[in-house]
Every structure is written in C-alpha cells, then in structure tokens.
Scaffold this motif. Structure first.
Motif, mmCIF file in Angstrom:
data_model
loop_
_atom_site.group_PDB
_atom_site.id
_atom_site.type_symbol
_atom_site.label_atom_id
_atom_site.label_comp_id
_atom_site.label_asym_id
_atom_site.label_seq_id
_atom_site.Cartn_x
_atom_site.Cartn_y
_atom_site.Cartn_z
ATOM 1 N N SER A 136 15.719 15.424 -5.435
ATOM 2 C CA SER A 136 14.831 15.799 -4.736
ATOM 3 C C SER A 136 13.555 14.811 -4.607
ATOM 4 N N LEU A 137 13.256 14.110 -5.625
ATOM 5 C CA LEU A 137 12.329 12.951 -5.899
ATOM 6 C C LEU A 137 12.845 11.841 -5.032
ATOM 7 N N THR A 138 14.214 11.605 -4.945
ATOM 8 C CA THR A 138 14.357 10.521 -3.978
ATOM 9 C C THR A 138 14.343 10.647 -2.490
ATOM 10 N N ILE A 139 14.552 12.117 -2.144
ATOM 11 C CA ILE A 139 14.409 12.253 -0.862
ATOM 12 C C ILE A 139 13.024 12.546 -0.358
ATOM 13 N N GLY A 140 12.154 12.755 -1.385
ATOM 14 C CA GLY A 140 10.840 12.960 -1.037
ATOM 15 C C GLY A 140 9.973 11.519 -1.062
ATOM 16 N N ALA A 141 10.561 10.676 -1.949
ATOM 17 C CA ALA A 141 10.213 9.174 -1.801
ATOM 18 C C ALA A 141 10.385 8.505 -0.535
ATOM 19 N N VAL A 142 11.673 8.628 -0.192
ATOM 20 C CA VAL A 142 12.238 8.013 1.106
ATOM 21 C C VAL A 142 11.163 8.615 2.226
ATOM 22 N N LEU A 187 0.741 -1.240 -0.097
ATOM 23 C CA LEU A 187 -0.008 0.071 0.042
ATOM 24 C C LEU A 187 1.004 1.170 -0.020
ATOM 25 N N THR A 188 2.178 1.209 0.605
ATOM 26 C CA THR A 188 2.915 2.262 0.786
ATOM 27 C C THR A 188 3.354 2.652 -0.548
ATOM 28 N N ILE A 189 4.020 1.658 -1.183
ATOM 29 C CA ILE A 189 4.502 1.719 -2.622
ATOM 30 C C ILE A 189 3.426 2.349 -3.459
ATOM 31 N N LEU A 190 2.175 1.607 -3.586
ATOM 32 C CA LEU A 190 1.308 2.049 -4.365
ATOM 33 C C LEU A 190 0.859 3.673 -4.257
ATOM 34 N N LEU A 191 0.635 4.107 -2.989
ATOM 35 C CA LEU A 191 0.556 5.597 -2.821
ATOM 36 C C LEU A 191 1.732 6.446 -3.148
ATOM 37 N N VAL A 192 2.859 5.970 -2.500
ATOM 38 C CA VAL A 192 4.027 6.913 -2.991
ATOM 39 C C VAL A 192 4.142 7.001 -4.646
ATOM 40 N N GLY A 193 4.113 5.932 -5.111
ATOM 41 C CA GLY A 193 4.157 5.511 -6.666
ATOM 42 C C GLY A 193 3.288 6.948 -7.421
ATOM 43 N N HIS A 194 2.028 6.631 -7.096
ATOM 44 C CA HIS A 194 1.007 7.548 -7.512
ATOM 45 C C HIS A 194 1.298 8.921 -7.106
ATOM 46 N N ILE A 195 1.708 9.300 -5.828
ATOM 47 C CA ILE A 195 2.094 10.721 -5.572
ATOM 48 C C ILE A 195 3.223 11.333 -6.514
ATOM 49 N N LEU A 196 4.214 10.486 -6.374
ATOM 50 C CA LEU A 196 5.506 10.954 -7.073
ATOM 51 C C LEU A 196 5.201 10.977 -8.745
ATOM 52 N N GLY A 197 4.449 10.315 -9.060
ATOM 53 C CA GLY A 197 4.208 10.387 -10.609
ATOM 54 C C GLY A 197 3.307 11.603 -10.822
ATOM 55 N N PHE A 198 2.589 12.221 -10.090
ATOM 56 C CA PHE A 198 1.996 13.360 -10.396
ATOM 57 C C PHE A 198 2.968 14.617 -10.086
ATOM 58 N N VAL A 199 3.820 14.473 -8.949
ATOM 59 C CA VAL A 199 5.030 15.284 -8.688
ATOM 60 C C VAL A 199 5.779 15.373 -9.615
ATOM 61 N N ILE A 200 6.166 14.554 -10.464
ATOM 62 C CA ILE A 200 7.095 14.312 -11.535
ATOM 63 C C ILE A 200 6.808 15.053 -12.789
ATOM 64 N N HIS A 201 5.556 14.863 -12.914
ATOM 65 C CA HIS A 201 4.830 15.495 -14.187
ATOM 66 C C HIS A 201 4.778 16.975 -13.811
ATOM 67 N N PHE A 202 4.338 17.414 -12.583
ATOM 68 C CA PHE A 202 4.159 18.821 -12.374
ATOM 69 C C PHE A 202 5.518 19.686 -12.310
ATOM 70 N N MET A 203 6.451 18.963 -11.586
ATOM 71 C CA MET A 203 7.661 19.374 -11.621
ATOM 72 C C MET A 203 8.357 19.576 -12.935
ATOM 73 N N TRP A 204 8.187 18.835 -13.962
ATOM 74 C CA TRP A 204 8.907 18.900 -15.346
ATOM 75 C C TRP A 204 8.008 19.844 -16.025
ATOM 76 N N VAL A 205 6.777 19.958 -16.138
ATOM 77 C CA VAL A 205 6.045 20.878 -17.004
ATOM 78 C C VAL A 205 6.212 22.375 -16.340
ATOM 79 N N GLN A 206 6.419 22.429 -15.044
ATOM 80 C CA GLN A 206 6.299 23.787 -14.527
ATOM 81 C C GLN A 206 7.784 24.240 -14.267
#
Length: 129
Positions: A93-99, A63-82
């Motif tokens: 930054s994403l590694t620190i955030g994921a951990v 469940l943790t991997i599922l949630l973190v993966g979905h949240i970071l997927g959004f964050v990756i997209h947002f960071m790259w586009v913005q």
C-alpha cells in the motif's frame, strides 16, 4: 519607486507560484503550462508568453521526493500505531501510495519551479518584457 523596482515588482512571485502549482502559465494563469506530462510549452497558448527559457533540472524531483518522504513518514507511523498491518500489506500500500503521490506532485513542482524562474526573471525570462 524607482524604475528598476517597478520592473522587478511587475511579476509577483506568490501568484506565479500558485499558477505554476495549478500547471498554468505563470503570466496569465489561463494557458496550460505543459504540452505533455512534463514537457513545458514553448509559449503560452493564451498570452504568448515565452516559456522555453526554463531550467528546472532536478529541482522538481528533489521537491517531490522531499514532500512524498515526509508525507509517507507520517503515514507509516499512523498505519503502524493504529492498525498494525502485515508487513506485505503495508509495503504494497505504501509503494502504491508513493508512486501515485509522486506522479501527481511532479508536474506541479515543475510548474512551481518554472513559475519562480519566470517571476524572478531567471535564465532568460527577463528579456521578454
């Protein structure tokens, strides 16, 4: 309402899940569920509910991997586009955030899984009243 239905309904799942997400005893919501980071207490210090029956296994990690993966997927997209950061900045930054997010969510997911098992009387939780 039959006696069997009353026996099942005395442990509502939703309140137990919310207590588990707060890392509290699924029965009373007062006592701490964990004695260490992920070590579930044998009994609740407040209401003496037996908690050692749990069999959380790999469910909380999944469940943790599922949630973190979905949240970071959004964050990756947002960071790259913005912002279009340098790859090393984004990776660091994403590694620190994921951990950090994983360490925060893992005990809460385990608490929720233990609380669901308690509410549904799974793995021996039904024998203690």
């Amino acid at each position: 309402m039959s006696n069997a239905e009353a026996h099942i309904d005395d442990r509502p799942t939703k309140p137990a899940m919310l207590r588990g997400l707060r890392c509290k005893c699924p029965s009373c919501g007062e006592g701490r569920l964990f004695v260490k980071y992920l070590k579930v207490a044998d009994t609740c210090p407040s209401c003496d509910e037996e908690l050692f029956h749990h069999r959380a296994d790999d469910g909380p990690a999944y469940l943790t991997i599922l949630l973190v993966g979905h949240i970071l997927g959004f964050v990756i997209h947002f960071m790259w586009v913005q912002f279009r950061p340098e790859p090393w900045v984004m990776a660091t930054s994403l590694t620190i955030g994921a951990v950090a997010l994983s360490l925060y969510l893992l005990p809460r997911m385990k608490g929720m899984v233990v609380a669901i098992q308690w509410a549904r009387r799974m793995h021996g939780f039904g024998h203690n009243g």
